[in-house]
Design an enzyme around this catalytic site. Structure first.
Site, PDB file in Angstrom:
ATOM      1  N   GLU A  36       0.794  -1.206  -0.012  1.00 43.06           N
ATOM      2  CA  GLU A  36      -0.115   0.046   0.152  1.00 43.06           C
ATOM      3  C   GLU A  36       0.795   1.164   0.027  1.00 43.06           C
ATOM      4  OE1 GLU A  36      -3.092  -0.106  -1.362  1.00 43.06           O
ATOM      5  OE2 GLU A  36      -3.598  -1.542   0.380  1.00 43.06           O
ATOM      6  N   GLY A 125     -15.913   4.737  -4.298  1.00 40.00           N
ATOM      7  CA  GLY A 125     -15.463   5.500  -2.988  1.00 40.00           C
ATOM      8  C   GLY A 125     -15.083   4.531  -1.929  1.00 40.00           C
ATOM      9  N   SER A 130     -12.863   1.987  -8.653  1.00 39.26           N
ATOM     10  CA  SER A 130     -13.685   2.235  -9.547  1.00 39.26           C
ATOM     11  C   SER A 130     -13.191   3.100 -10.693  1.00 39.26           C
ATOM     12  CB  SER A 130     -15.182   2.875  -8.810  1.00 39.26           C
ATOM     13  OG  SER A 130     -14.635   3.915  -8.121  1.00 39.26           O
ATOM     14  N   SER A 131     -12.723   4.219 -10.426  1.00 34.57           N
ATOM     15  CA  SER A 131     -12.160   5.129 -11.569  1.00 34.57           C
ATOM     16  C   SER A 131     -11.374   4.490 -12.544  1.00 34.57           C
ATOM     17  CB  SER A 131     -11.362   6.345 -10.781  1.00 34.57           C
ATOM     18  OG  SER A 131     -10.386   5.901  -9.989  1.00 34.57           O
ATOM     19  N   ASP A 175      -3.520   0.621  -9.858  1.00 30.09           N
ATOM     20  CA  ASP A 175      -4.865   0.344 -10.290  1.00 30.09           C
ATOM     21  C   ASP A 175      -5.106   0.303 -11.479  1.00 30.09           C
ATOM     22  OD1 ASP A 175      -4.914   0.857  -7.443  1.00 30.09           O
ATOM     23  OD2 ASP A 175      -6.133   2.945  -7.630  1.00 30.09           O
ATOM     24  N   TYR A 227      -3.612  12.550   0.576  1.00 31.89           N
ATOM     25  CA  TYR A 227      -3.150  11.628   0.033  1.00 31.89           C
ATOM     26  C   TYR A 227      -1.879  12.339  -0.447  1.00 31.89           C
ATOM     27  CZ  TYR A 227      -2.210   8.221  -4.055  1.00 31.89           C
ATOM     28  OH  TYR A 227      -1.839   7.604  -4.986  1.00 31.89           O
TER      29      TYR A 227
END
Length: 387
Positions: A36, A125, A130-131, A175, A227
């Site tokens: 991560e 979210g 998802s993006s 991602d 972030y």
């Protein structure tokens, strides 16, 4: 299932645009098993694709017009002109597909316009990308329709550029690469520096285990400042240590590196997380390749502690999932994704799944939190054409 979804999305395209689409494509969301915030530090990550996908029905246009519609957002068709697309000009969902078209054209690919209808089952979210799924499905469709000849990792790079520059979110490469390149029944061991990949077998059902995703329903947004602050802190750490990226700080030399950072306490914490997290990814790869799947559980727990205490991006809901799952017999658990909400994962023996799910749900109710969404994550196929 995918055939039925393709038919539904294609039919809706016909209603919207008065013609048949030239094809239907799908791209999945992802869960990150371990690794991560290492991706923008040139480090190691290990995602796998979810069965949840963004699906796009698409047809080419030759008039420089892009028309977009989403089943999941209220409103009609949005019409944009390709020659008017510019970075950070769009603050709506349309920035993601439009950004992909912009990035393709900026890279010299002759995309002349498109009609696109989208539908997604990737929870928004929830830290499940998802993006990225939205970006990759559009990129793959245009790659096929305009015969661009780009490979999965190249599409991922362009999608990352779309999100970094056009949308304005400082995301790493993981991602998009996961969505474009993962294989069913495997986790993807990705070196984000050179984009080398290795598919690691990860078939939990065959070993009597399950991996649950707990969507805490706490929404997060990468575009917001925390972030970016973590990313800037990591870059500062690399500068202070005289390396190109924190990937270059060896695990064996961590104590010495931390000592050299002196009183830069926040930077020390960020550096410690990144260096130890890279080592955790390598440990998980070794364990899985050795057939020691259950032994990755404690490594997941270590990862959560590091994200909570050093990177400081957990939240009470995520911590409650992890603590409750472990107290209820889980093999391992940790938050996954960008942090400040989103989802946690739980590795469990199959017979324990119902009891763990019940315990987490009851713990949320007792704490007055929103009821979480719990579902099984099955390592699934990456982006593909459905019809």
């Amino acid at each position: 299932m995918s055939e039925a979804v393709a038919e539904t999305v294609a039919a809706r395209f016909g209603e919207l645009y008065g013609a048949e689409p030239e094809g239907v494509w799908a791209a999945p969301g992802r869960v990150n098993l371990i690794g991560e915030h290492t991706d923008y530090n040139d480090g190691f990550v290990m995602p796998f694709a979810l069965p949840h996908t963004a699906v796009a029905a698409v047809a080419r246009r030759a008039d420089g017009v892009l028309r977009l519609h989403s089943q999941d957002v209220e409103g009609g068709v949005t019409e944009l002109r390709l020659d008017e697309l510019s970075p950070e000009s769009d603050k709506n969902w349309t920035a993601y597909p439009a950004g992909v078209v912009w990035a393709l054209r900026e890279a010299g690919h002759a995309v002349t316009g498109a009609d696109i209808h989208l539908a997604s089952t990737v929870p928004s979210g929830a830290g499940l990308s998802s993006s990225a799924a939205l970006e990759v499905v559009v990129a793959l469709a245009l790659n096929d329709l305009f015969s661009l000849g780009l490979r999965g990792w190249q599409l991922a790079r362009l999608c990352q550029r779309a999100e970094n520059v056009y949308v304005g979110a400082p995301v790493g490469i993981m991602d998009q690469t996961a969505s474009a390149c993962c294989e069913a029944g495997h986790a993807l061991f990705l070196d984000t520096r050179d984009l080398s990949q290795k598919q690691i077998p990860f078939d939990l059902a065959a070993e009597g285990m399950r991996l649950l995703v707990v969507d805490t329903q706490v929404k997060h947004s990468h575009s917001e400042g925390e972030y970016g602050k973590r990313r800037a802190g990591c870059e500062k750490g690399a500068d202070l240590l005289g390396v190109n990226a924190l990937r270059d700080v060896p695990y064996a030399g961590l104590d010495g590196a931390l000592a050299r950072l002196g009183d830069e306490e926040e930077v020390r914490r960020l550096v410690r997380h990144i260096v130890t997290e890279n080592e955790r990814v390598e440990r998980v790869v070794s364990l899985l390749e050795a057939g020691e799947t259950r032994a990755i559980g404690p490594v997941l727990v270590e990862g959560h502690a590091s994200l909570r205490d050093d990177f400081r991006i957990s939240c009470p809901e995520l911590d409650l999932v992890v603590d409750t799952a472990l107290a209820s017999g889980a093999l391992g658990s940790r938050m996954t994704g960008g942090g400040f909400g989103g989802s946690a994962i739980i590795l469990a023996e199959e017979p324990d799944v119902d009891a763990i799910t019940k315990a987490v749900t009851e713990a949320f109710a007792a704490a007055g939190f929103t009821t979480p969404r719990v579902f099984e994550a099955v390592p699934s196929a990456g982006a593909r054409r459905l019809r």
